[in-house]
Design an enzyme around this catalytic site. Structure first.
Site, PDB file in Angstrom:
ATOM      1  N   SER A 108     -28.101   8.514   8.543  1.00 48.45           N
ATOM      2  CA  SER A 108     -28.031   7.062   8.383  1.00 48.45           C
ATOM      3  C   SER A 108     -27.088   6.405   9.378  1.00 48.45           C
ATOM      4  O   SER A 108     -27.374   5.333   9.897  1.00 48.45           O
ATOM      5  CB  SER A 108     -27.612   6.709   6.953  1.00 48.45           C
ATOM      6  OG  SER A 108     -28.537   7.201   6.018  1.00 48.45           O
ATOM      7  N   HIS A 165     -22.367   4.258   7.332  1.00 47.35           N
ATOM      8  CA  HIS A 165     -23.286   3.222   7.813  1.00 47.35           C
ATOM      9  C   HIS A 165     -22.542   2.202   8.675  1.00 47.35           C
ATOM     10  O   HIS A 165     -23.002   1.843   9.771  1.00 47.35           O
ATOM     11  CB  HIS A 165     -23.939   2.506   6.632  1.00 47.35           C
ATOM     12  CG  HIS A 165     -24.783   3.387   5.780  1.00 47.35           C
ATOM     13  ND1 HIS A 165     -25.356   2.965   4.595  1.00 47.35           N
ATOM     14  CD2 HIS A 165     -25.169   4.691   5.939  1.00 47.35           C
ATOM     15  CE1 HIS A 165     -26.053   3.954   4.067  1.00 47.35           C
ATOM     16  NE2 HIS A 165     -25.950   5.006   4.860  1.00 47.35           N
TER      17      HIS A 165
END
Length: 257
Positions: A108, A165
């Site tokens: 991610s 993230h």
């Protein structure tokens, strides 16, 4: 898919099935562990190729499939690969700093850097959040960053590595700043760009994207959408020069004799 994107998808898929077959004997040494809790230097890279389940890898690889090819074609394979790994490393760094006791796996962080690059180069292109809600790319990225920050500060529920993230966004942004500067100064690019008179673009509505070669069609559509939303004055010199190549010749003002 272009080669780097394709190879990244394959590498993630191969390692996913290997971890299913071998189990913790492979997954544990490759995951990103806290310092003092099993951390090894190679985990800064390998953690981004591990996934916790079918849904986890499916969403990440779909994101890479949708956003990776266009970004790779824009940056070139080598710089795209650097973007991917720098974003992943930055994701690991922020996770270490703000969630020092958490173990992290997943692509991610690297993917968020790729999505940021897409929004950087095509900010007005609409993407669909969860396949339903259409938003301009820049708005979607801002909302994702805001949600990750809010979730991270409130405990990162459901085991999501929110700071990884955010690190991917941060690493991607810093790398893109360097890429833009390394590509030549803005002043030089402005001088090197052919000028297109505004009069040559007055009939932009008559541009037929279907008649444009598929290599240029997406960019033509993006510029036409930008004019529709913000007017001709919003175009950069580069965009003016690019679009002028597709305005029907009969609509152009003849040059003075």
């Amino acid at each position: 898919m272009p080669p780097v994107t394709r190879n990244l998808v394959i590498a993630n898929g191969v390692l996913f099935f290997l971890t299913l077959a071998i189990g913790n004997a492979l997954a544990v040494p490759l995951a990103l562990w806290p310092v003092g809790g099993g951390f090894m230097p190679w985990q800064l890279v390998t953690y981004a190729f591990l996934h916790g389940g079918v849904t986890h890898i499916l969403f990440n690889m779909l994101g890479l499939y949708f956003f990776g090819p266009r970004v790779e074609e824009r940056l070139g394979g080598r710089r795209f690969l650097l973007l991917y790994f720098i974003s992943g490393l930055a994701g690991a760094a922020l996770s270490f700093w703000f969630a020092p006791s958490a173990a992290v796996i997943g692509a991610s962080g690297a993917l968020f850097g790729v999505m940021l690059a897409f929004a950087h180069y095509w900010p007005d292109v609409q993407i669909y959040i969860m396949g339903i809600l259409p938003l301009p790319a820049r708005v979607a990225v801002l909302l994702m960053a805001a949600f990750a920050l809010w979730s991270g500060l409130n405990g990162s529920r459901m085991g999501v590595a929110d700071f990884a993230h955010l690190g991917g966004f941060a690493g991607g942004w810093l790398y893109l700043q360097w890429v833009d500067r390394a590509g030549g100064s803005k002043k030089f690019r402005a001088k090197a760009t052919p000028t297109a008179a505004k009069e040559n673009l007055l009939h932009w509505k008559r541009v037929d994207p279907k008649s444009v070669h598929e290599v240029n069609r997406d960019e033509v559509n993006r510029i036409l959408d930008k004019i529709s939303a913000k007017g001709l004055g919003s175009l950069t010199p580069q965009e003016r020069a690019f679009l002028s190549n597709f305005v029907p010749p009969d609509d152009r003002v003849p040059p003075p004799t």
